[in-house]
Each structure stands twice: as structure tokens, then as C-alpha cells.
Design a protein around this motif. Structure first.
Motif, PDB file in Angstrom:
ATOM      1  N   ARG A  33      -5.460   8.757   2.489  1.00  0.00           N
ATOM      2  CA  ARG A  33      -4.038   9.289   2.523  1.00  0.00           C
ATOM      3  C   ARG A  33      -3.656   9.485   3.827  1.00  0.00           C
ATOM      4  N   GLU A  52       0.682   4.678  -3.631  1.00  0.00           N
ATOM      5  CA  GLU A  52      -0.278   5.727  -3.610  1.00  0.00           C
ATOM      6  C   GLU A  52      -1.193   5.838  -4.817  1.00  0.00           C
ATOM      7  N   LEU A  55      -3.294   2.607  -4.957  1.00  0.00           N
ATOM      8  CA  LEU A  55      -4.431   2.785  -4.205  1.00  0.00           C
ATOM      9  C   LEU A  55      -5.546   3.647  -4.803  1.00  0.00           C
TER      10      LEU A  55
END
Length: 67
Positions: A33, A52, A55
């Protein structure tokens, strides 16, 4: 023949392998990140938190598949 997954034992309490995978995925995702923040990953999506989360799930799935 089935492959047995080793459990982690902490103080006599068995911890499921999924917890280990989730923790490892979180650590990998935290590093990833910060790297993606440098390349403006969040600007490419209309809802960056959803991207996110996706992911993180991808990293978790890869860890489960590989190990």
C-alpha cells in the motif's frame, strides 16, 4: 492423500492456519500500500477503499494458493 495444515500453538491454544495467512497478507499489503501510494494508485479508481480491499483479498488468495 490429504495434506495436513500445521496449526500454530500459542499457550496451548490452536490458531488456525487462515489466521496466519491473514496476518501475513496484512503485512504484505501494508508494504504494498505504501508503494502504491507513491505511484498514485488511489487516483486510478473512483472508490479507492474497494480497490484496496480487492487487492488485500488477492494477496490473501495468493498466499493460500501458494502455501
Amino acid at each position: 492423500m490429504m495434506h495436513g495444515f500445521p496449526e500454530l500453538v500459542i499457550g496451548g491454544v490452536l490458531i488456525a492456519p487462515f489466521v496466519l495467512y491473514a496476518g501475513a497478507a496484512f503485512a504484505i499489503f501494508a508494504v504494498l500500500r505504501s508503494l502504491l501510494h507513491l505511484v498514485a494508485f488511489d487516483r486510478a479508481f473512483s472508490h479507492p477503499p474497494v480497490a484496496e480491499l480487492s487487492l488485500y483479498v488477492l494477496v490473501l488468495a495468493l498466499l493460500i494458493t501458494l502455501f
